[in-house]
Design a protein around this motif. Structure first.
Motif, mmCIF file in Angstrom:
data_model
loop_
_atom_site.group_PDB
_atom_site.id
_atom_site.type_symbol
_atom_site.label_atom_id
_atom_site.label_comp_id
_atom_site.label_asym_id
_atom_site.label_seq_id
_atom_site.Cartn_x
_atom_site.Cartn_y
_atom_site.Cartn_z
ATOM 1 N N ALA A 66 -59.859 -122.342 5.500
ATOM 2 C CA ALA A 66 -60.904 -121.623 4.780
ATOM 3 C C ALA A 66 -62.132 -121.352 5.637
ATOM 4 O O ALA A 66 -62.776 -120.304 5.508
ATOM 5 N N ALA A 77 -63.474 -118.074 7.537
ATOM 6 C CA ALA A 77 -63.966 -116.889 6.833
ATOM 7 C C ALA A 77 -65.153 -116.240 7.533
ATOM 8 O O ALA A 77 -65.342 -115.026 7.444
ATOM 9 N N ILE A 134 -67.648 -119.150 2.547
ATOM 10 C CA ILE A 134 -66.891 -118.716 1.370
ATOM 11 C C ILE A 134 -67.277 -117.287 1.046
ATOM 12 O O ILE A 134 -68.461 -116.938 1.020
ATOM 13 N N ALA A 192 -57.628 -118.597 -5.736
ATOM 14 C CA ALA A 192 -57.274 -117.735 -4.599
ATOM 15 C C ALA A 192 -56.289 -116.627 -4.961
ATOM 16 O O ALA A 192 -56.469 -115.472 -4.534
ATOM 17 N N THR A 251 -61.935 -116.384 1.823
ATOM 18 C CA THR A 251 -61.954 -117.710 1.224
ATOM 19 C C THR A 251 -62.547 -117.643 -0.186
ATOM 20 O O THR A 251 -63.554 -116.958 -0.418
ATOM 21 N N THR A 266 -63.558 -119.789 -3.954
ATOM 22 C CA THR A 266 -63.807 -121.007 -4.707
ATOM 23 C C THR A 266 -63.936 -120.664 -6.197
ATOM 24 O O THR A 266 -63.839 -119.499 -6.586
ATOM 25 N N CYS A 287 -57.429 -117.677 1.413
ATOM 26 C CA CYS A 287 -57.456 -119.145 1.444
ATOM 27 C C CYS A 287 -58.201 -119.714 0.243
ATOM 28 O O CYS A 287 -59.184 -119.135 -0.226
ATOM 29 N N SER A 288 -57.766 -120.875 -0.225
ATOM 30 C CA SER A 288 -58.537 -121.631 -1.210
ATOM 31 C C SER A 288 -59.558 -122.478 -0.475
ATOM 32 O O SER A 288 -59.314 -122.958 0.631
ATOM 33 N N ALA A 289 -60.730 -122.670 -1.102
ATOM 34 C CA ALA A 289 -61.846 -123.357 -0.445
ATOM 35 C C ALA A 289 -61.763 -124.868 -0.546
ATOM 36 O O ALA A 289 -62.507 -125.569 0.132
#
Length: 475
Positions: free
Chosen positions: A371, A374, A405, A439, A385, A387, A354-356
């Protein structure tokens, strides 16, 4: 004289109690539901699209007054019918309150197609709320069920999971309660295995791969399937603005799916998903990678919960090993139906990267989903996750606790930009800003790790194996 009065009073009290509890509770709208590849906040989307509604509990209302929910392990027709009845009952309780206090009339809850049928059953004078007495409204209250009609929406279905329902009906935007208090728990849990229930199947579901590569039924190396749940995927004849042919040999076109139109056309006019696929392909050293393009976003950069959940379930069903989800949305509360989908992903040993998010906020205080799963005690092992970082400083969404994250990826400048490989697979140009493009570098790393590990996937194993000097760093 007193005895008859007491009897009348008791009868009235009994009737009042019965009547009160027959009303149920009034549902309320409690938020909104949407997802965005650019990390769009819920509030602006709600202002622009008033029909998008996030609803607390196991049911989630989408645009056009439709609700998505899990009915649990048993997907038999009878249980689906029970779920529909539960929704109808809740809608009825709302309308009972509205009619009782004189705010609404029975005709207001009938669709155009039902009006004639309802009116033939009862005759009403012209609407005149002040003249309608309490007894007349009580008569209406007990007839509300005649006008409630909720059905399964068969106009928008896909090959994902029979337990995920999309229902259509009047006033579904009022629903808020949890139809499945346990969130629709999947069968064959570890507790079931300990109790001796279907242990063989449980072991099969949770068994990790023990070989670098798998072999198909024809003796050939099976493809390593990677799902791109995004704005689409350009390849071969699906060219939009430039040559995408380098991706063509690495696409399993037979599994591509457009969840917006329920067809196989996954052309990517935004090129958001295509750029993500380029990053993965240029950084994954696995020769048998095959992308599965799962289109859930259109040119507005906005999607809905149902399509994305269905895309994850579709990936599980077709044995996708890793999915990249460079999108998400803020929500004040956890999303039970999303948790159930991730629970099934974990049981299938599928990893979700996942993108944060890109708004430069603390996602401990402003949870960003998916996200934020996580660090989930049950599901976090299969959610990673990511970033962006520049000069040792987080330049996009961050986690003050350090738990929401997992990893960072080095940006090339203070604008949090990352290089996007060109159509030949190089890394010359262009660059794009956002955790959307951080990601997929991690997705490529996860692919390499799984393919090269005899012990199979583990989150801690992958993070521990990241080499010193890598642009991918533990958070």
């Amino acid at each position: 004289m007193k005895r008859p009065l007491i009897i009348i009073f008791l009868l009235f009290l009994i009737f009042s109690i019965f009547f009160y509890f027959s009303l149920g509770t009034e549902p309320k709208i409690v938020g909104e539901e949407v997802a965005s590849p650019k990390g769009t906040n819920f509030n602006p989307i709600l202002q622009k699209n008033a029909s998008y509604v996030y609803v607390e509990g196991a049911g989630y209302v989408l645009k056009d007054r439709k609700v998505v929910l899990f009915v649990g392990q048993d997907t038999a027709q009878a249980q689906r019918a029970d779920a529909i009845k539960s929704i109808e009952k809740e809608l009825e309780s709302y309308w009972k309150w509205q009619i009782l206090i004189g705010k609404k009339d029975i005709e207001e809850i009938t669709d155009e197609g039902q009006n004639d049928r309802i009116k033939t059953q009862r005759s009403y004078p012209e609407k005149n709320y002040p003249e309608k007495n309490i007894f007349r409204r009580i008569l209406d209250v007990f007839k509300v069920a005649d006008a409630i009609n909720v059905v399964r929406d068969n106009s928008k279905t896909c090959d994902c999971d029979d337990a995920l329902l999309l229902l259509a009906g009047k006033d579904l935007h009022l629903i808020q309660t949890t139809l499945n208090p346990d969130g629709g728990a999947v069968g064959n849990t570890l507790d079931d295995a300990k109790n001796g229930k279907d242990i063989a199947r449980q072991e099969q579901m949770l068994k990790l791969p023990q070989k670098d590569t798998e072999v198909g039924g024809d003796g050939k190396e099976a493809p390593f399937l990677v799902g791109i749940i995004d704005s689409g995927l350009n390849f071969g004849n699906a060219i939009v603005s430039q040559n995408e042919s380098f991706i063509t040999p690495f696409v399993n076109s037979s599994l591509n799916y457009n969840f917006l139109k329920n067809n196989v056309d996954v052309r990517d006019t935004l090129e958001h998903g295509t750029k993500i696929a380029r990053i993965i392909l240029s950084n994954a050293g696995v020769r048998n990678v095959k992308f599965v393009g799962l289109k859930t976003f259109d040119t507005t950069k906005v999607s809905n919960l149902y399509d994305n959940l269905c895309a994850i379930l579709y990936s599980i069903k077709h044995k996708v090993r890793v999915v990249n989800t460079s999108w998400g949305a803020f929500s004040e509360k956890p999303i039970p139906v999303f948790e159930e989908v991730l629970r099934r992903a974990k049981a299938a040993n599928m990893v979700v990267v996942c993108s944060a998010g890109n708004t430069n906020v603390d996602i401990d205080l402003n949870p960003y989903y998916p996200a934020c799963y996580a660090d989930h005690p049950e599901l976090g092992s299969h959610v990673i996750t990511v970033t962006s970082i520049f000069n040792k400083q987080i330049c996009q969404n961050y986690s003050s606790s350090g738990k929401k994250i997992d990893l960072t990826f080095d940006a090339i400048n203070e604008n949090c930009e990352h290089p996007i490989p060109d159509n030949l697979g190089g890394a010359t140009a262009p660059t794009e800003s956002g955790t959307s493009y951080a990601a997929p570098y991690v997705t490529a790393g996860v692919i390499n790790y799984i393919n090269g590990s005899s012990a199979g996937y583990s989150k801690s194993g992958y993070i521990g194996a990241i080499p010193t000097g890598s642009k991918i760093r533990p958070y």
